[in-house]
Design a protein around this motif. Structure first.
Motif, short mmCIF file in Angstrom:
data_model
loop_
_atom_site.label_atom_id
_atom_site.label_comp_id
_atom_site.label_asym_id
_atom_site.label_seq_id
_atom_site.Cartn_x
_atom_site.Cartn_y
_atom_site.Cartn_z
N ILE A 100 23.80 -56.46 30.78
CA ILE A 100 23.59 -55.38 31.74
C ILE A 100 22.38 -54.57 31.28
CG2 ILE A 100 26.00 -55.24 32.41
CD1 ILE A 100 26.30 -52.88 30.52
N ARG A 101 21.87 -53.73 32.19
CA ARG A 101 20.74 -52.86 31.84
C ARG A 101 21.25 -51.46 31.52
NH1 ARG A 101 15.49 -53.44 32.29
NH2 ARG A 101 15.70 -55.26 33.65
N CYS A 102 20.93 -50.99 30.33
CA CYS A 102 21.37 -49.68 29.88
C CYS A 102 20.58 -48.60 30.61
CB CYS A 102 21.18 -49.55 28.37
SG CYS A 102 21.54 -47.90 27.72
N SER A 103 21.27 -47.61 31.17
CA SER A 103 20.60 -46.55 31.90
C SER A 103 19.92 -45.54 30.96
CB SER A 103 21.59 -45.82 32.81
OG SER A 103 22.65 -45.27 32.03
N MET A 104 20.22 -45.63 29.66
CA MET A 104 19.60 -44.72 28.70
C MET A 104 18.27 -45.24 28.19
SD MET A 104 19.76 -41.89 26.92
CE MET A 104 21.48 -41.35 26.90
N GLY B 259 17.00 -48.41 29.10
CA GLY B 259 16.37 -49.28 30.08
C GLY B 259 16.28 -50.73 29.67
N LYS B 260 16.91 -51.13 28.55
CA LYS B 260 16.83 -52.49 28.05
C LYS B 260 18.07 -53.28 28.48
CE LYS B 260 14.05 -51.31 23.97
NZ LYS B 260 13.96 -51.36 22.49
N MET B 261 17.86 -54.63 28.60
CA MET B 261 18.97 -55.52 28.90
C MET B 261 19.75 -55.81 27.63
SD MET B 261 18.91 -56.10 32.13
CE MET B 261 20.04 -57.49 32.23
N GLY B 262 21.08 -55.85 27.73
CA GLY B 262 21.90 -56.13 26.57
C GLY B 262 23.37 -56.04 26.93
N CYS C 274 24.86 -46.73 23.66
CA CYS C 274 23.46 -46.98 23.32
C CYS C 274 23.12 -46.32 21.98
CB CYS C 274 22.54 -46.43 24.42
SG CYS C 274 20.78 -46.75 24.12
N LYS C 275 22.44 -47.08 21.11
CA LYS C 275 22.06 -46.58 19.79
C LYS C 275 20.55 -46.42 19.66
CE LYS C 275 26.05 -48.72 17.54
NZ LYS C 275 26.50 -49.65 16.48
#
Length: 542
Positions: free
Chosen positions: A521-525, A527-530, A537-538
């Motif tokens: 999925i794309r992290c909204s914080m 912006g990366k896929m993971g 998010c770290k």
């Protein structure tokens, strides 16, 4: 509600439906003073309290049985304060009738879409349950009820055969004391059977679950045309992925293929499919999907570091793509040495000839995965995303401009890079072996052909020619007109729905992931896929 004299040809039911729609549109509620099959009189709900006017009276015509408005006082003097957005008469049947056209255009309309559309378009609030029941009733209006829909299916099979001569459409039934129940359906249109003769001899086999009320599974055999486009050959609707269903499907597939043509198959290693394929096509080459192998491999890897796991998966892919036995053995030994004993169980049931290029006996034409068979939704993408043959040749031309080519004979050339490569354009082969695997000139071969001055088109398989591409789509699939479709006659030949029980819980709408498959999925914080989201998010904030 237009006024005095308006006719409702379908009688009292149509008139009551019109009253409910008027109430929903205007927001003013009403009471029935008279309500029977011959006469209906309604007044504004506030008339008894405050004497405000709004009434309509309609009755049936004896000779036509239509309902006609005889009196209509279309004046609301009770004010906007009495309007409401919660309508008791917004029943599930009403919702189903209003959205039936939307269901016809988009069969997978979700309940949440209906809920939002009624709020935005009608300004009406409906419960989730009532919206869900409305969707189900709309599907009944569009696709018919259980028994008639399957009897219509039998008629459609016969009609489709008549409209598309040469097609293979077959339906089978289970018979019990209650009659004949639908079991499975196979269909391959003549245009697809004819066009596959001009496509590369590789078929991807896969199945996916159906989302309709009767559930079941859709089996598909999909190829690719000369321009890397998806080319569906045939389909089947069965009760589920099993040995029996795959054996039946493959037996039908065998009957539509050209006997003397060698076909290579790419599958996801489903147990029933493996057994059925070995029995129906014992002499055909069979390859396992590399994507599924890597997904399954993840569950056997004992390393915890993400970088180490990614490296091992990459190394496994390099083993699969290795063109020579020597290179494969070298990479495979390194792979087994880094993985340890935990992967030995995974490799025990993995014959080398079913997953790596170096040992594969047939021609896959570069197809290593079954993602073609799983990408029906990709048909909506723009054509510019397709990797065409012309683009591949252009890239080869740009990459080989500075290469040194030495002619050894009329057909044999030496390509000098940081290493030496030998190309035999007469035998259509190269020491890198990619020309043999892909049935398409590798970059070394392209460079040698260009140096020879010969026509490049003479070295391309017919599948990549424009004429073959046109021939693969030269025949049409003709529609089945239903204007003069006969009414279903209830007799002993009625086809009943399949014998199945609806599972508990809400119906699934998404594909069940394979074992070990990770959804990215794309992290909204950041912006990366993971595999993380905003909460986990770290990534350091700048």
């Amino acid at each position: 509600m237009k006024g005095v004299g308006q006719r409702f040809a379908q009688g009292v039911v149509e008139f009551r439906d019109a009253l409910s729609k008027y109430y929903i549109h205007s927001g003013f509620n009403f009471d029935f003073v008279k309500n029977d099959k011959d006469r209906i009189t309604v007044h504004c709900k506030r008339m008894a309290d405050l004497g405000w006017l709004w009434s309509v009276h309609a009755r049936v015509e004896n000779y036509s049985k239509a309902f006609v408005i005889k009196q209509f006082d279309d004046v609301h003097t009770c004010g906007s304060s009495f309007r409401t957005i919660k309508h008791a008469r917004m029943t599930s049947s009403m919702i189903g009738g209003l959205i039936s056209s939307d269901i016809r255009n988009k069969a997978l309309t979700s309940v949440s879409e209906v809920f939002c559309d009624f709020k935005d378009y009608y300004g009406t609030e409906v419960s989730y349950r009532r919206a869900w029941m409305g969707v189900e009733k709309a599907k009944g209006l569009v696709f018919g009820d259980y028994s008639s829909s399957f009897d219509d299916l039998r008629w459609y099979v016969d009609a489709a055969n008549a409209c598309n001569l040469g097609s293979v459409l077959d339906m089978e039934f289970d018979i019990d004391s209650k009659g004949r129940h639908f079991k499975c359906l196979f269909f391959a249109f003549e245009s697809c059977i004819h066009g596959f003769k001009y496509c590369r001899p590789v078929l991807m086999l896969d199945g996916t679950f159906l989302k309709g009320r009767h559930k079941g599974c859709l089996l598909a055999a999909t190829a690719k045309d000369g321009n890397q486009g998806l080319y569906p050959l045939c389909f089947a609707i069965v009760d589920g992925e099993s040995y029996d269903s795959w054996h039946w499907f493959l037996s039908k597939l065998l009957g539509i293929l050209t006997p003397e043509r060698d076909i290579a198959f790419v599958t996801d290693r489903h147990g029933g499919l493996l057994k059925a394929l070995a029995e129906v096509f014992p002499f055909s080459c069979h390859s396992f999907c590399l994507m599924h192998l890597k997904t399954n491999l993840k569950t056997y890897l004992s390393v915890k570091s993400r970088e180490s796991k990614e490296y091992l998966l990459t190394l496994f892919s390099r083993c699969a793509y290795a063109p020579t036995v020597e290179l494969f053995n070298e990479l495979f030994e390194e792979f087994k040495g880094r993985c340890g004993r935990s992967v030995e169980r995974f490799l025990e049931d993995l014959p080398n000839e079913c997953w790596c290029n170096a040992y594969f006996q047939g021609k896959r034409c570069g197809e290593m995965c079954t993602n073609v068979a799983e990408s029906f939704n990709s048909w909506i993408r723009d054509e510019r995303h397709l990797f065409s043959t012309k683009k591949k040749l252009e890239e080869a031309f740009n990459d080989t401009k500075a290469w040194i080519v030495k002619k050894c004979s009329d057909d044999i050339y030496e390509i000098q890079l940081d290493h030496s490569v030998m190309v035999d354009i007469g035998k259509h082969c190269c020491s890198c072996r990619l020309w043999e695997f892909d049935s398409f000139p590798c970059k070394h071969g392209f460079c040698a052909i260009k140096r020879s001055g010969k026509d490049l088109n003479c070295f391309l398989d017919d599948y990549y020619r424009v004429s073959s591409y046109c021939d693969s789509y030269s025949h049409s699939i003709y529609p089945v007109p239903s204007m003069w479709k006969p009414n279903v006659v209830v007799d002993d030949d009625v086809v009943l729905p399949p014998l199945c029980m609806r599972p508990a819980g809400r119906p699934r709408t998404e594909r069940i992931p394979s074992k070990g498959e990770i959804k990215r999925i794309r992290c909204s914080m950041c912006g990366k896929m993971g595999t993380h989201n905003r909460k986990t998010c770290k990534q350091a904030l700048l």
